[in-house]
Design a protein around this motif. Structure first.
Motif, PDB file in Angstrom:
ATOM      1  N   LYS A   1       3.907   0.478 -14.674  1.00  0.00           N
ATOM      2  CA  LYS A   1       3.993  -1.102 -15.307  1.00  0.00           C
ATOM      3  C   LYS A   1       5.331  -1.555 -14.871  1.00  0.00           C
ATOM      4  O   LYS A   1       5.616  -2.847 -14.523  1.00  0.00           O
ATOM      5  CB  LYS A   1       3.939  -1.099 -16.883  1.00  0.00           C
ATOM      6  N   GLY A   2       6.619  -0.796 -15.348  1.00  0.00           N
ATOM      7  CA  GLY A   2       7.861  -1.133 -15.104  1.00  0.00           C
ATOM      8  C   GLY A   2       8.245  -1.357 -13.547  1.00  0.00           C
ATOM      9  O   GLY A   2       8.681  -2.275 -12.971  1.00  0.00           O
ATOM     10  N   ILE A   3       7.642  -0.380 -12.863  1.00  0.00           N
ATOM     11  CA  ILE A   3       7.878  -0.481 -11.213  1.00  0.00           C
ATOM     12  C   ILE A   3       6.982  -1.700 -10.654  1.00  0.00           C
ATOM     13  O   ILE A   3       7.719  -2.589  -9.832  1.00  0.00           O
ATOM     14  CB  ILE A   3       6.941   0.890 -10.718  1.00  0.00           C
ATOM     15  N   ALA A   4       5.668  -2.000 -11.200  1.00  0.00           N
ATOM     16  CA  ALA A   4       4.947  -2.968 -10.913  1.00  0.00           C
ATOM     17  C   ALA A   4       5.561  -4.410 -11.050  1.00  0.00           C
ATOM     18  O   ALA A   4       5.688  -5.356 -10.269  1.00  0.00           O
ATOM     19  CB  ALA A   4       3.660  -3.123 -11.460  1.00  0.00           C
ATOM     20  N   GLU A   5       6.333  -4.478 -12.247  1.00  0.00           N
ATOM     21  CA  GLU A   5       7.080  -5.798 -12.503  1.00  0.00           C
ATOM     22  C   GLU A   5       8.311  -5.801 -11.666  1.00  0.00           C
ATOM     23  O   GLU A   5       8.649  -6.917 -11.273  1.00  0.00           O
ATOM     24  CB  GLU A   5       7.513  -5.590 -14.124  1.00  0.00           C
ATOM     25  N   GLY A   6       8.915  -4.836 -11.547  1.00  0.00           N
ATOM     26  CA  GLY A   6      10.032  -4.909 -10.374  1.00  0.00           C
ATOM     27  C   GLY A   6       9.543  -5.303  -9.109  1.00  0.00           C
ATOM     28  O   GLY A   6      10.301  -5.861  -8.566  1.00  0.00           O
ATOM     29  N   CYS A   7       8.396  -4.823  -8.484  1.00  0.00           N
ATOM     30  CA  CYS A   7       7.927  -5.339  -7.339  1.00  0.00           C
ATOM     31  C   CYS A   7       7.560  -6.805  -7.306  1.00  0.00           C
ATOM     32  O   CYS A   7       7.841  -7.488  -6.367  1.00  0.00           O
ATOM     33  CB  CYS A   7       6.867  -4.511  -7.111  1.00  0.00           C
ATOM     34  N   VAL A   8       7.044  -7.350  -8.506  1.00  0.00           N
ATOM     35  CA  VAL A   8       7.055  -8.767  -8.448  1.00  0.00           C
ATOM     36  C   VAL A   8       8.362  -9.438  -8.319  1.00  0.00           C
ATOM     37  O   VAL A   8       8.425 -10.515  -7.468  1.00  0.00           O
ATOM     38  CB  VAL A   8       6.240  -9.100  -9.684  1.00  0.00           C
ATOM     39  N   LEU A   9       9.166  -8.944  -8.963  1.00  0.00           N
ATOM     40  CA  LEU A   9      10.598  -9.644  -8.879  1.00  0.00           C
ATOM     41  C   LEU A   9      11.162  -9.542  -7.619  1.00  0.00           C
ATOM     42  O   LEU A   9      11.911 -10.453  -7.220  1.00  0.00           O
ATOM     43  CB  LEU A   9      11.478  -8.792  -9.934  1.00  0.00           C
ATOM     44  N   ALA A  10      10.827  -8.460  -7.006  1.00  0.00           N
ATOM     45  CA  ALA A  10      11.310  -8.276  -5.409  1.00  0.00           C
ATOM     46  C   ALA A  10      10.363  -9.032  -4.309  1.00  0.00           C
ATOM     47  O   ALA A  10      10.832  -8.933  -3.210  1.00  0.00           O
ATOM     48  CB  ALA A  10      11.652  -6.900  -5.233  1.00  0.00           C
ATOM     49  N   GLY A  11       9.220  -9.347  -4.894  1.00  0.00           N
ATOM     50  CA  GLY A  11       8.306 -10.077  -3.824  1.00  0.00           C
ATOM     51  C   GLY A  11       7.666  -8.972  -2.847  1.00  0.00           C
ATOM     52  O   GLY A  11       7.184  -9.307  -1.975  1.00  0.00           O
ATOM     53  N   CYS A  12       7.541  -7.646  -3.548  1.00  0.00           N
ATOM     54  CA  CYS A  12       6.892  -6.632  -2.660  1.00  0.00           C
ATOM     55  C   CYS A  12       5.809  -6.233  -3.148  1.00  0.00           C
ATOM     56  O   CYS A  12       5.450  -6.513  -4.451  1.00  0.00           O
ATOM     57  CB  CYS A  12       7.773  -5.415  -2.226  1.00  0.00           C
ATOM     58  N   ALA A  13       4.760  -5.499  -2.348  1.00  0.00           N
ATOM     59  CA  ALA A  13       3.611  -4.986  -3.064  1.00  0.00           C
ATOM     60  C   ALA A  13       3.737  -3.365  -3.459  1.00  0.00           C
ATOM     61  O   ALA A  13       4.567  -2.657  -2.672  1.00  0.00           O
ATOM     62  CB  ALA A  13       2.416  -4.940  -2.016  1.00  0.00           C
TER      63      ALA A  13
END
Length: 354
Positions: free
Chosen positions: A126-138
């Motif tokens: 969940k934390g990794i996914a939230e971070g990916c959203v903040l970085a604009g990556c999948a």
């Protein structure tokens, strides 16, 4: 005749059903990171990204990076908080990629545990996914490995790898930097994800401070301070590239500000950073005074309050600062680029902190 039961994977400590449960729990979070170029979902042998989306590039360069978050994972383990360490992982990987001017595209993760606790693993993802959203990556895939006998039942570690893309003639770096350029510092959110072996040694092992102890100068508990997620600068850096002439970035990670800045300075030039332009957050002073750590030792271990550096032409500094301010990023002109002269290193910090 007595019946005997042979050895099994479960008896050896690997719970496949728990792993399957973890995958089911993490699917909703991974889905939130999807970009239109991503094909398929979890469960395949490989994550797929449609490279035809890059056709508009004349000469696309793929940028790749891999990293972890070091011993910060032990703070998460002790506190039982697992849903923020993923932000740190994305920051460490994707903010390395954006340094060259690349847009983050996708990331994969690797989670190693002593025992699969499905809810914990899902919280990490969940934390990794939230971070990916903040970085604009999948987040296109990953691996959860159970290592009984090598790790304790509550122990874990995380690592990740990412890929981005940049147009060849827009690649940032040392060859673009010129004498007179401004060095712009972007504030860190805290310790980020480097130097935790020193921090843990000083504050937890030697001083015996408890993670749940409220520290007046920090304004919160020690554990809350140490687990503060690393700021992700990727989209902020890309915004700078769109609005002004950026010559280089430097991600301030292991080795500290001066050493990481020196990595992007050409041989004939030198970056001077004025300590007087900012005051490091109280956590840095706490580590230094508690452990009687010399300033230079702190500076080559911790970020001292600066997480990312942008180097821009002097005349572009105001636009750069305004762009960052509009995005809620605290930033300031911290120094300048000069001729190397008698300096033996590419960058140095001078003066005293504010």
């Amino acid at each position: 005749m007595s019946e005997t039961t042979g050895a099994s994977y479960a008896a050896a400590g690997v719970d496949i059903e728990a792993g399957d449960r973890a995958v089911e729990l993490m699917k909703e979070w991974v889905k939130k990171t999807q970009r239109p170029e991503v094909l398929g979902g979890l469960g395949g042998f490989a994550g797929l990204f449609d490279a035809s989306a890059l056709k508009h590039y004349e000469r696309p360069l793929l940028a790749s990076a891999t990293d972890g978050v070091g011993t910060k994972v032990d703070i998460a383990r002790q506190l039982g908080v697992y849903d923020t360490i993923g932000h740190d992982l994305v920051a460490m990987v994707m903010d390395d990629i954006v340094v060259c001017g690349a847009e983050p595209l996708f990331m994969t993760d690797y989670i190693c545990v002593g025992k699969v606790h499905p809810e914990r693993v899902a919280a990490i993802v969940k934390g990794i996914a939230e971070g990916c959203v903040l970085a604009g990556c999948a987040l296109v895939g990953g691996e959860t490995a159970e290592h009984p006998g090598l790790l304790g039942p509550d122990d874990f570690d995380v690592a990740g790898a990412g890929t981005g893309v940049v147009e060849a003639d827009r690649l940032l770096g040392a060859d673009r930097i010129r004498k007179g350029d401004a060095v712009i510092a972007m504030a860190a959110s805290g310790l980020h994800s480097n130097g935790y072996s020193l921090v843990r040694h000083v504050l937890l092992n030697e001083a015996g401070l408890a993670l749940d102890a409220r520290i007046d100068e920090l304004g919160r508990t020690l554990g809350e301070e140490l687990l503060e997620p690393t700021k992700i600068y990727s989209l902020d850096c890309l915004a700078l590239i769109r609005t002004t002439d950026v010559h280089a970035f430097s991600h301030v990670t292991g080795g500290g500000l001066a050493a990481n800045l020196a990595r992007v300075i050409p041989d004939a030039l030198h970056a001077t950073v004025e300590r007087s332009t900012w005051a490091p957050d109280p956590i840095f002073d706490l580590v230094g005074k508690t452990g009687q750590v010399e300033r230079l030792e702190l500076e080559k271990t911790l970020n001292m309050g600066v997480g990312m550096i942008a180097i821009v032409p002097e005349e572009s500094a105001d636009v750069a600062l305004a762009t960052l301010a509009d995005r809620g990023v605290e930033a300031w002109v911290a120094g300048e680029i000069t001729e190397r002269g008698d300096h033996t290193t590419g960058a140095e910090l001078v003066g005293d902190y504010a």
